[in-house]
Scaffold this motif. Structure first.
Motif, PDB file in Angstrom:
ATOM      1  N   ALA A 153       0.833  -1.204   0.000  1.00  0.00           N
ATOM      2  CA  ALA A 153       0.000   0.000   0.000  1.00  0.00           C
ATOM      3  C   ALA A 153       0.864   1.250   0.000  1.00  0.00           C
ATOM      4  CB  ALA A 153      -0.929  -0.020   1.212  1.00  0.00           C
ATOM      5  N   ARG A 154       1.935   1.246   0.786  1.00  0.00           N
ATOM      6  CA  ARG A 154       2.835   2.393   0.837  1.00  0.00           C
ATOM      7  C   ARG A 154       3.523   2.588  -0.514  1.00  0.00           C
ATOM      8  NH1 ARG A 154       6.925   1.633   3.524  1.00  0.00           N
ATOM      9  NH2 ARG A 154       7.327   3.611   4.578  1.00  0.00           N
ATOM     10  N   LEU A 155       3.910   1.478  -1.130  1.00  0.00           N
ATOM     11  CA  LEU A 155       4.548   1.537  -2.437  1.00  0.00           C
ATOM     12  C   LEU A 155       3.620   2.180  -3.462  1.00  0.00           C
ATOM     13  CD1 LEU A 155       6.627   0.761  -4.634  1.00  0.00           C
ATOM     14  CD2 LEU A 155       5.589  -1.499  -4.689  1.00  0.00           C
ATOM     15  N   VAL A 156       2.346   1.761  -3.477  1.00  0.00           N
ATOM     16  CA  VAL A 156       1.388   2.294  -4.447  1.00  0.00           C
ATOM     17  C   VAL A 156       1.178   3.788  -4.228  1.00  0.00           C
ATOM     18  CG1 VAL A 156      -1.020   2.236  -5.189  1.00  0.00           C
ATOM     19  CG2 VAL A 156       0.208   0.102  -4.826  1.00  0.00           C
ATOM     20  N   VAL A 157       1.069   4.208  -2.965  1.00  0.00           N
ATOM     21  CA  VAL A 157       0.872   5.634  -2.679  1.00  0.00           C
ATOM     22  C   VAL A 157       2.063   6.450  -3.176  1.00  0.00           C
ATOM     23  CG1 VAL A 157       0.712   7.353  -0.830  1.00  0.00           C
ATOM     24  CG2 VAL A 157      -0.661   5.273  -0.721  1.00  0.00           C
ATOM     25  N   LEU A 158       3.280   5.969  -2.925  1.00  0.00           N
ATOM     26  CA  LEU A 158       4.465   6.687  -3.401  1.00  0.00           C
ATOM     27  C   LEU A 158       4.531   6.730  -4.926  1.00  0.00           C
ATOM     28  CD1 LEU A 158       7.194   5.509  -0.864  1.00  0.00           C
ATOM     29  CD2 LEU A 158       6.223   7.791  -1.083  1.00  0.00           C
ATOM     30  N   LEU A 159       4.133   5.635  -5.573  1.00  0.00           N
ATOM     31  CA  LEU A 159       4.094   5.627  -7.043  1.00  0.00           C
ATOM     32  C   LEU A 159       3.118   6.673  -7.568  1.00  0.00           C
ATOM     33  CD1 LEU A 159       4.106   1.803  -7.853  1.00  0.00           C
ATOM     34  CD2 LEU A 159       5.868   3.444  -8.469  1.00  0.00           C
ATOM     35  N   ILE A 160       1.939   6.742  -6.946  1.00  0.00           N
ATOM     36  CA  ILE A 160       0.919   7.710  -7.378  1.00  0.00           C
ATOM     37  C   ILE A 160       1.446   9.135  -7.243  1.00  0.00           C
ATOM     38  CG2 ILE A 160      -1.331   8.708  -6.753  1.00  0.00           C
ATOM     39  CD1 ILE A 160      -2.174   5.809  -5.992  1.00  0.00           C
ATOM     40  N   LEU A 161       2.053   9.453  -6.098  1.00  0.00           N
ATOM     41  CA  LEU A 161       2.547  10.807  -5.864  1.00  0.00           C
ATOM     42  C   LEU A 161       3.745  11.129  -6.749  1.00  0.00           C
ATOM     43  CD1 LEU A 161       2.242  10.976  -1.975  1.00  0.00           C
ATOM     44  CD2 LEU A 161       0.795  12.119  -3.664  1.00  0.00           C
ATOM     45  N   GLN A 162       4.615  10.150  -7.008  1.00  0.00           N
ATOM     46  CA  GLN A 162       5.774  10.399  -7.862  1.00  0.00           C
ATOM     47  C   GLN A 162       5.368  10.640  -9.309  1.00  0.00           C
ATOM     48  OE1 GLN A 162       8.446   7.118  -7.137  1.00  0.00           O
ATOM     49  NE2 GLN A 162       9.335   8.070  -5.328  1.00  0.00           N
TER      50      GLN A 162
END
Length: 434
Positions: free
Chosen positions: A109-118
């Motif tokens: 979940a943390r990975l997906v959030v960082l991908l979205i923001l990046q």
């Protein structure tokens, strides 16, 4: 039960823990192809096992601190944090059918959030992050509230505390300079590059270099070394996602001339019943979204089309009788109408989407492998029209768009979507969420 690929990976882990094992040794011992062993080693490395060595000198796993645990640390991002993945029999209470404990289950979940923001060119609030989060799985619109609540209460605050994400005065989020770079190419961009190289690269002066780039991208993203046998079957979707397990399954029929001759098949259905029959193959099809391979055709003496998963074929033998239906007009028309694997009659579909956010790009991405569809903008809506077989799989995809769409026809698909929404509301009611 674990597939043959997973069973072999367990055996390889045991071999590597005992000491260096060369590629030549593994091919001979397990009677598999060189590509299968390499696939397995790459997959194990990506799953978190610290496998050292080379094919010629031998692969091995260092026994950290002399404990014999066989665990390795898997970096979850370039230069970023790491998490431990423990494999094989070294984990206490290990399930035989579970090869490893994926770090993605803990940090996904943390990975997906960082991908979205990046990937965003502006700050996003929790609601916007939640909506984009839906695109990574088939979540329905009603579930956004639950996802948003989890993001706001747990995931985003933790990322802010760790310095990975910054929250501004308006309550919107951006990725910080401290966050590790997870991806510099999206999956869509990668697929477009691979497809352009395959389409135009052969005539380019640097065709060899471009081919090398394509292979590296496939390996980096999908653990795939290409599909040399793909000319013997049709591919529905993106064949780059084919798994090493599918390579194993295809070997059941790889040397069978099913295009030219009737075959005698022994088949085990979903209920476990085994039957044998002569069969004329119309098509062999790999469906990327299901990561499954199918044989479609007719049992001799039967008039209706029949679908089998190649995985369930117990035995197959060639006869001397000719097969006259392979890749016929009937089966090629069926293939081009398929949304997913289906022999049902094609239906005309018409669906209306609200023209908002990046909906047009999302539709083009989702339907880019369809050959007959149209997208038309009109009065603030986008109309998708197509002729398909496999309405149930289309319905699963449509749920990812939530309430931004309306099915106009056929009525059977409208009913599917209404029933799905009713089940979701009832589920939330039982859980006290509505």
């Amino acid at each position: 039960m674990a597939g043959e690929g997973d069973k072999r990976k367990k055996l390889l882990l045991k071999e590597f823990r005992e000491g260096p094992k060369t590629l030549e040794y593994l091919i001979g011992k397990y009677n598999v192809k060189e590509s299968s062993v390499k696939h397995d080693v790459i997959a194990l490395k990506r799953q978190g096992f610290r496998i050292e060595g080379t094919p010629k000198k031998g692969w091995f796993i260092e026994q950290g601190g002399g404990s014999g645990s066989g665990s390795g640390e898997a970096s979850t991002a370039a230069g970023g944090e790491s998490s431990t993945a423990t494999g094989g029999g070294a984990s206490k209470g290990n399930d035989d059918d579970k090869l490893f404990e994926s770090s993605y289950k803990r940090d996904g979940a943390r990975l997906v959030v960082l991908l979205i923001l990046q990937r965003s060119d502006r700050p996003l609030d929790a609601r916007e992050i939640s909506k984009q989060y839906m695109e990574y799985s088939y979540l329905e619109e009603e579930e956004v509230r639950h996802v948003q609540e989890r993001l706001e209460k747990y995931i985003l605050p933790k990322l802010v505390t760790e310095g990975m994400v910054v929250r501004d005065a308006n309550g919107s989020y951006t990725v910080s300079k401290e966050a590790p770079v997870y991806l510099t190419l999206s999956e869509e961009d990668t697929l477009d590059i691979i497809e352009q190289i395959e389409t135009f690269g052969k005539t380019h002066p640097f065709s060899d270099q471009l081919d090398g780039i394509s292979k590296k991208l496939q390996l980096a993203f999908y653990n795939d070394e290409g599909t040399p046998a793909a000319d013997r079957f049709e591919v529905l979707g993106r064949y780059y996602k084919r798994s090493s397990e599918i390579e194993e399954i295809y070997r059941k029929i790889e040397d069978i001339p099913y295009e030219r001759y009737t075959v005698n098949i022994t088949y085990k259905d979903k209920l476990g019943d085994v039957s044998s029959f002569p069969f004329n193959t119309g098509l062999v099809t790999y469906v990327a979204d299901k990561d499954q391979m199918y044989m479609i055709g007719r049992r001799v003496g039967k008039d209706e089309d029949f679908v089998m998963t190649v995985e369930r074929i117990q035995d197959i033998e060639v006869t001397d009788k000719p097969n006259n239906i392979y890749a016929s007009v009937h089966y090629m028309d069926m293939f081009y109408d398929m949304f997913s694997i289906s022999t049902e009659e094609p239906e005309r579909v018409k669906i209306r989407f609200r023209d908002s956010f990046n909906i047009m790009d999302k539709l083009r991405s989702k339907f880019k492998y369809r050959t007959k569809y149209t997208l038309t903008k009109m009065d603030g809506y986008i109309y998708y029209e197509d002729e398909i077989r496999g309405a149930s799989d289309l319905a699963k995809l449509l749920r990812s768009f939530g309430s931004s769409l309306e099915v106009i026809e056929p009525e059977s698909l409208r009913k599917r979507m209404r029933d799905s929404a009713a089940r979701s509301i009832e589920r939330y009611r039982r859980e006290g969420m509505v």
